[in-house]
Design an enzyme around this catalytic site. Sequence first.
Site, PDB file in Angstrom:
ATOM      1  N   HIS A   1      -4.572 -59.653   8.513  1.00  0.00           N
ATOM      2  CA  HIS A   1      -3.475 -60.652   8.296  1.00  0.00           C
ATOM      3  C   HIS A   1      -2.576 -61.535   7.538  1.00  0.00           C
ATOM      4  O   HIS A   1      -3.217 -61.851   7.124  1.00  0.00           O
ATOM      5  CB  HIS A   1      -3.188 -60.979  10.345  1.00  0.00           C
ATOM      6  CG  HIS A   1      -1.033 -61.170  10.202  1.00  0.00           C
ATOM      7  ND1 HIS A   1      -0.467 -61.587   9.853  1.00  0.00           N
ATOM      8  CD2 HIS A   1      -0.470 -60.213  11.612  1.00  0.00           C
ATOM      9  CE1 HIS A   1       1.044 -61.294  10.649  1.00  0.00           C
ATOM     10  NE2 HIS A   1       0.470 -60.230  11.754  1.00  0.00           N
TER      11      HIS A   1
ATOM     12  N   ASP B   1      -3.213 -55.384  16.630  1.00  0.00           N
ATOM     13  CA  ASP B   1      -2.636 -53.822  16.273  1.00  0.00           C
ATOM     14  C   ASP B   1      -4.110 -52.900  16.840  1.00  0.00           C
ATOM     15  O   ASP B   1      -4.231 -51.608  16.619  1.00  0.00           O
ATOM     16  CB  ASP B   1      -2.206 -53.531  14.573  1.00  0.00           C
ATOM     17  CG  ASP B   1      -1.180 -54.495  14.897  1.00  0.00           C
ATOM     18  OD1 ASP B   1       0.031 -53.675  15.527  1.00  0.00           O
ATOM     19  OD2 ASP B   1      -0.931 -54.909  13.388  1.00  0.00           O
TER      20      ASP B   1
END
Length: 436
Positions: free
Chosen positions: A312, A370
């Site tokens: 991320h 996700d």
Amino acid sequence: MDAKTGSNLKTAQLTVGDKSWSLPIHQGTIGPDVIDVGKLYAETGMFTYDPGFTSTAACESKITYIDGDEGILLYRGVPIEQLAEHGDFLETCYLLLYGELPTPAQKTDFDYRVTRHTMVHEQMSRFFQGFRRDAHPMAVMTGCVGALSAFYHDSTDISDPHQRMVASIRMIAKMPTLAAMAYKYNIGQPFVYPKNDLDYATNFLRMCFAVPCEEYKPNPVLARAMDRIFILHADHEQNASTSTVRLAGSTGANPFACIAAGIAALWGPAHGGANEAALKMLAEIGTPERIPEFVKRAKDKNSGFRLMGFGHRVYKNYDPRAKIMQKTAHEVLSELGHRDDPLLQCAIELERVALSDEYFIEKKLYPNVDFYSGITLKAMGIPVNMFTVLFALARTVGWIAQWKEMIEDPSQRIGRPRQLFSGATRRDYIPISRRK
């Protein structure tokens, strides 16, 4: 002390050649200090250069705090794990909007106000007919949310606190209705009206999956999972779409237009489309036996392949939302009898490999939210082209809270980023007859 500004202000020295300038340093309650360069151009004739604004604080905010190194996400100081475990989405909305968890009376009142605003103007149903049936639901959402300002003139005056409040409630309430309408229109089924006796997440699932010819039976496990997904995506500090909402709002644009701008920014695959990409990657892998092959490709810089759902831009540790989402994925797949789902098996094995492999540990490529949310949504019957719509639905409250905070900040002014110009210098116009 500072926290803009309680005194004891520190300063930084900028030296260019034989000239020096003092720049104030502001300290937040937590997180990095910031060097105030607001008067830099006026005093030095220079701008700062920061592509992507990754080292620039564009605003002061009291809403969401992220510590990417430690894997911490706080909404108004409350850890995301506690909200997801003990709270619900509308309680989270109240917290983000007003800064405190609601009392029982405040919660009841807030839930009532949101629930009684879930219907949209009846003419909106005809508005949908202007879109092709195969239009991407995010295209439909961008248009429909922007069009809300044409239907609700009584809540577009941003200088009126009451109208700001009404617009905020309306958008939180109507976004699930519009999202479900976009889904129903895409698959050719009739729109389903909201029901006031259902909670927020159950109401949304019913509007998506109910049909007139039979009674809809809510599943509390799926409703709780959807509510948790909404909580995890409600806000995430000054990301691309939130910054877009703030920048649009700085012009004085009405809140519906600002949220439509945020939806458009979220649509980008580098932002809101990551869970869809992670799901496609798992489908491409197919079985756990093929994981070593794909891990090898991910390590090869020349392969052009990268693992989606890992790492991320902000979190350099385990994404705190991923832990919650992993548990939720198991609950949903178990409830639906998909415990042996090959996608989940791939996900679990890929996570195990990545968390024990020196390459991924060194690069800090931990699973993010996700990674599991795509599998969960697919198991619940949500089509891939609706994933980002659900993200927008959940993020609406964060956008609204950030917009509201900006509007109420007396120091806010219209956004105007600067540039490092590298084009042609002054040159004269040449008549077309003399050009070769």
